[in-house]
Motif scaffolding. Sequence first.
Motif, short mmCIF file in Angstrom:
data_model
loop_
_atom_site.label_atom_id
_atom_site.label_comp_id
_atom_site.label_asym_id
_atom_site.label_seq_id
_atom_site.Cartn_x
_atom_site.Cartn_y
_atom_site.Cartn_z
N SER A 237 52.14 -6.21 44.89
CA SER A 237 51.28 -6.88 43.90
C SER A 237 50.97 -8.29 44.40
CB SER A 237 52.03 -6.94 42.57
OG SER A 237 51.38 -7.82 41.71
N VAL A 238 49.70 -8.61 44.52
CA VAL A 238 49.31 -9.94 45.00
C VAL A 238 49.04 -10.88 43.81
CG1 VAL A 238 47.59 -11.22 46.35
CG2 VAL A 238 48.42 -9.03 47.18
N ILE A 239 48.42 -10.33 42.77
CA ILE A 239 48.23 -11.13 41.55
C ILE A 239 48.73 -10.30 40.37
CG2 ILE A 239 46.57 -12.27 40.00
CD1 ILE A 239 44.59 -12.40 42.33
N SER A 240 49.53 -10.92 39.54
CA SER A 240 49.93 -10.25 38.30
C SER A 240 49.73 -11.25 37.16
CB SER A 240 51.38 -9.80 38.40
OG SER A 240 51.84 -9.48 37.11
N ILE A 241 48.82 -10.93 36.26
CA ILE A 241 48.56 -11.79 35.10
C ILE A 241 48.95 -11.00 33.86
CG2 ILE A 241 46.74 -13.01 33.78
CD1 ILE A 241 46.66 -14.14 36.49
N GLN A 242 49.77 -11.58 33.03
CA GLN A 242 50.20 -10.89 31.81
C GLN A 242 49.95 -11.77 30.60
OE1 GLN A 242 51.45 -7.75 31.50
NE2 GLN A 242 51.11 -7.49 33.70
N HIS A 243 49.14 -11.27 29.69
CA HIS A 243 48.90 -11.90 28.38
C HIS A 243 48.54 -13.38 28.50
CE1 HIS A 243 50.34 -8.19 26.85
NE2 HIS A 243 51.51 -8.34 27.43
N LEU A 244 47.58 -13.66 29.36
CA LEU A 244 47.14 -15.04 29.56
C LEU A 244 46.32 -15.51 28.35
CD1 LEU A 244 46.79 -17.44 31.55
CD2 LEU A 244 44.72 -16.32 32.35
N SER A 245 46.58 -16.76 27.96
CA SER A 245 45.86 -17.32 26.82
C SER A 245 45.57 -18.80 27.09
CB SER A 245 46.74 -17.14 25.57
OG SER A 245 46.33 -18.01 24.56
N ASP B 149 47.90 -21.89 28.19
CA ASP B 149 48.73 -22.13 27.01
C ASP B 149 49.95 -21.21 27.03
OD1 ASP B 149 46.84 -23.92 26.20
OD2 ASP B 149 45.80 -22.51 24.87
N SER B 150 49.70 -19.94 27.38
CA SER B 150 50.82 -19.00 27.46
C SER B 150 50.45 -17.86 28.38
CB SER B 150 51.20 -18.48 26.07
OG SER B 150 50.09 -17.82 25.51
N GLY B 151 51.42 -17.04 28.72
CA GLY B 151 51.20 -15.91 29.62
C GLY B 151 51.96 -16.09 30.91
N ASP B 152 52.09 -14.98 31.63
CA ASP B 152 52.84 -15.00 32.88
C ASP B 152 51.86 -14.84 34.05
OD1 ASP B 152 55.42 -14.98 34.22
OD2 ASP B 152 54.88 -12.92 34.79
N ILE B 153 51.86 -15.81 34.98
CA ILE B 153 50.96 -15.75 36.14
C ILE B 153 51.81 -15.74 37.40
CG2 ILE B 153 49.08 -16.91 37.39
CD1 ILE B 153 48.40 -18.37 34.78
#
Length: 306
Positions: free
Chosen positions: A4-12, A58-62
């Motif tokens: 995985s090169v980019i993983s974005i989870q629930h970005l806000s 503001d939030s999320g996992d990058i």
Amino acid sequence: MPESVISIQHLSKSFGSFHAVKDVSFQVLQGDVFGFLGPNGAGKSTSMRCMLSLIKADSGDIRLFGLPIKDHREDILRRTGSIVEKPDFYKYLSAFRNLDIFARISGTNSSKKEIYAMLDFVGLNGREHDKVGGFSHGMKQRLGIAQTLLHNPDLIVLDEPTTGLDPQGIIDIRNLILRLKDEHQKTILLSSHDLSEIEMIANRMVIINKGKSMVEGSVKELMSTENLFIRLEVEPQEKAMIVLKNAFPEIQIQAKGENQLEFHLSRNQVPSISQLLNSHEIAIYSLESKRSLEDYFIKIVQQDAI
Ligand SMILES: Nc1ncnc2c1ncn2[C@@H]1O[C@H](COP(=O)(O)OP(=O)(O)OP(=O)(O)O)[C@@H](O)[C@H]1O
């Protein structure tokens, strides 16, 4: 399974009271040309800017290359090349001088030979010593890509790289992206509002709308279920309408002008149209079929609501 090169989870991300990115998640795998697709204002640039830590989410996992951006910004950016904001050049200096200065400032210390090779790669050979002020938008875009490649990044992030380009400029950028993937094994994330553009170069994509991820997956699989917008020029119009309604009772047909009909039809039914109308002695003067991102969205949103 590729890395995985980019993983974005629930970005806000909000600007004041305006919630520009509400819930964006997607994953880019090594070797992907990944399409980040959405209409104007969907939140693509904002998401990309958060991803590259140009603005704070503001939030999320990058995570890039498996590392959280907030703790590993330097390491990550060393492996990433991006054009998210319009690249700036000294317009009174040549393409070569611009890259040479950039290489010194950014510390890549590329040799003259490497800079010439990069200019050649992006198709600016023969124009190396021309002033950038005289370059077309497409040439500047290619110079921007050359600039992002100087430090030999593994990941390349491009925000709407073909916007504003003429047809040849679009083809040049498209070919460049494909060569970066095929010849240099780069992973590429590119945003666009144009579904057909993404279909031509990306292997996987996510569609976002109003700051939210709607669907993610293989471009081929997502497109195969898609409806097409059809515009027909036929005569006689009324008879054509009756024949089509009998053959495809589920579709809504709109009569436009003297002999035009417009409707949506699933892709696999389109080839049967001309045979059907011919067998009823209806003349077809033109058949236009096109994909519309908006139509596709509506379908996804409707499916979502069921
Ligand atoms: N700095 C900012 N301050 C206030 N609002 C912003 C800011 N940046 C973006 N927005 C708003 O956030 C929304 C999403 O913008 P964004 O640029 O991320 O969309 P986009 O999908 O990249 O669209 P486009 O293709 O038009 O650039 C838009 O309504 C935009 O006006």
